[in-house]
Scaffold this motif. Sequence first.
Motif, mmCIF file in Angstrom:
data_model
loop_
_atom_site.group_PDB
_atom_site.id
_atom_site.type_symbol
_atom_site.label_atom_id
_atom_site.label_comp_id
_atom_site.label_asym_id
_atom_site.label_seq_id
_atom_site.Cartn_x
_atom_site.Cartn_y
_atom_site.Cartn_z
ATOM 1 N N TRP A 19 -2.737 8.394 62.557
ATOM 2 C CA TRP A 19 -2.334 9.757 62.439
ATOM 3 C C TRP A 19 -3.369 10.485 63.376
ATOM 4 C CZ3 TRP A 19 0.975 12.574 60.407
ATOM 5 C CH2 TRP A 19 0.810 13.786 60.044
ATOM 6 N N GLU A 20 -4.585 10.141 63.644
ATOM 7 C CA GLU A 20 -5.622 10.713 64.402
ATOM 8 C C GLU A 20 -5.165 10.675 66.032
ATOM 9 O OE1 GLU A 20 -9.415 9.835 62.854
ATOM 10 O OE2 GLU A 20 -9.213 11.140 61.252
ATOM 11 N N THR A 21 -4.869 9.427 66.253
ATOM 12 C CA THR A 21 -4.672 9.023 67.828
ATOM 13 C C THR A 21 -3.551 8.745 68.128
ATOM 14 O OG1 THR A 21 -5.461 6.619 67.565
ATOM 15 C CG2 THR A 21 -7.146 8.146 67.769
ATOM 16 N N GLY A 22 -2.354 8.725 67.371
ATOM 17 C CA GLY A 22 -0.841 8.260 67.804
ATOM 18 C C GLY A 22 -0.241 9.064 68.610
ATOM 19 N N ASN A 23 0.528 8.639 69.483
ATOM 20 C CA ASN A 23 1.244 9.443 70.373
ATOM 21 C C ASN A 23 2.474 10.269 69.355
ATOM 22 O OD1 ASN A 23 4.165 8.760 72.466
ATOM 23 N ND2 ASN A 23 2.420 10.310 73.067
ATOM 24 N N GLU A 24 2.530 11.385 69.928
ATOM 25 C CA GLU A 24 3.711 12.135 68.914
ATOM 26 C C GLU A 24 5.009 11.794 69.837
ATOM 27 O OE1 GLU A 24 3.114 16.186 67.786
ATOM 28 O OE2 GLU A 24 1.122 15.699 67.337
ATOM 29 N N ARG A 25 5.815 11.427 69.052
ATOM 30 C CA ARG A 25 7.096 11.215 69.489
ATOM 31 C C ARG A 25 8.328 11.618 68.671
ATOM 32 N NH1 ARG A 25 6.592 6.225 72.544
ATOM 33 N NH2 ARG A 25 8.330 5.376 71.934
ATOM 34 N N HIS A 26 9.515 11.803 69.424
ATOM 35 C CA HIS A 26 10.613 12.231 68.901
ATOM 36 C C HIS A 26 11.363 10.818 68.551
ATOM 37 C CE1 HIS A 26 10.315 16.293 69.816
ATOM 38 N NE2 HIS A 26 9.717 16.072 70.900
ATOM 39 N N ASP A 27 12.194 10.958 67.317
ATOM 40 C CA ASP A 27 12.821 9.520 66.911
ATOM 41 C C ASP A 27 14.262 10.231 66.584
ATOM 42 O OD1 ASP A 27 12.423 9.374 63.541
ATOM 43 O OD2 ASP A 27 11.523 10.698 64.338
#
Length: 310
Positions: A19-27
Amino acid sequence: MFSPAHYEQPYLDLLRRVWETGNERHDRTGVGTRSLFGATMRFSLADNAVPLLTTKRIAWKTAAREMLWFLTGSTNIRPLVADKVHIWTDWPLDRYRRATGEEIDRDTFEARILTDDAFAEEWGDLGPVYGKQWVDWPRYEAADVPGLYRRGTGHNQIAALVDSLRTNPASRRHIFTGWNVDELDRMALPPCHMTYQFHVSEGKLSGMLWQRSCDLGLGFAFNVFSASLLIAMLAQQCDLEPGELIWSGGDVHVYMNHAHLVEEQLARTPEGAPKLSLLRRPATIFDYGIDDIAVTDYAPQAHIAAPVAV
């Protein structure tokens, strides 16, 4: 005095990290995720231990009923709906709405699944998902006409696994998978918990589950309980004791609309040590029922509701 961390803590740490470091991705769902690639956790199953999350209530009977449904080879939601299990309904419901334009609610859709045979056959089927691959993997044999093949009796990977564990415990081939590349496009959802491998040592059976995709907020809790239950059933059928569950995830993600779930769950402290017991040893691994499965000493904190991304 040193106090070992609770078995749930590695999960909570991973949830926070994603949640804090994950890559934001479109899915594909359009909801969006925060994602990390590659994670592993280990859970002891010794002395009937089971890694049920305690920081929120997990409907373990729902997960157990789903596992028992997989082992039947069924691909239709009707038996699940009859058992009041709704976790697979959203996919055929979405397909029905798109195909007909009818904004039918879930309860009405499920009622028709239960009462209308033709409707259930057409709209309740999920395609060749998990159980179909587990117990009836397509196998072809030469036909009478040279160069042509016909569908033969399917390969039961689970039955073969039990036989292998009993007769050749040191094998490195105790594996089954649901990832049938030729049939992925016919599945409502390609398998997320896709490959299982097992290992026998000193009378104990350990299992490794590899997930290509893991919804850490919702799916993970079901996946690790179900895998632990499967190990327990296999161990009992093969005169072994449960050893360890090793869980590995590929794309490990949290959906963007699960912020409230993450924040509330991370504010809680895990506690307790539930136990999983099998109350009967049936003739085969395919003969277990929900009444054969018991969980004790489980006192979780309150459920946290969150939407499923379809």
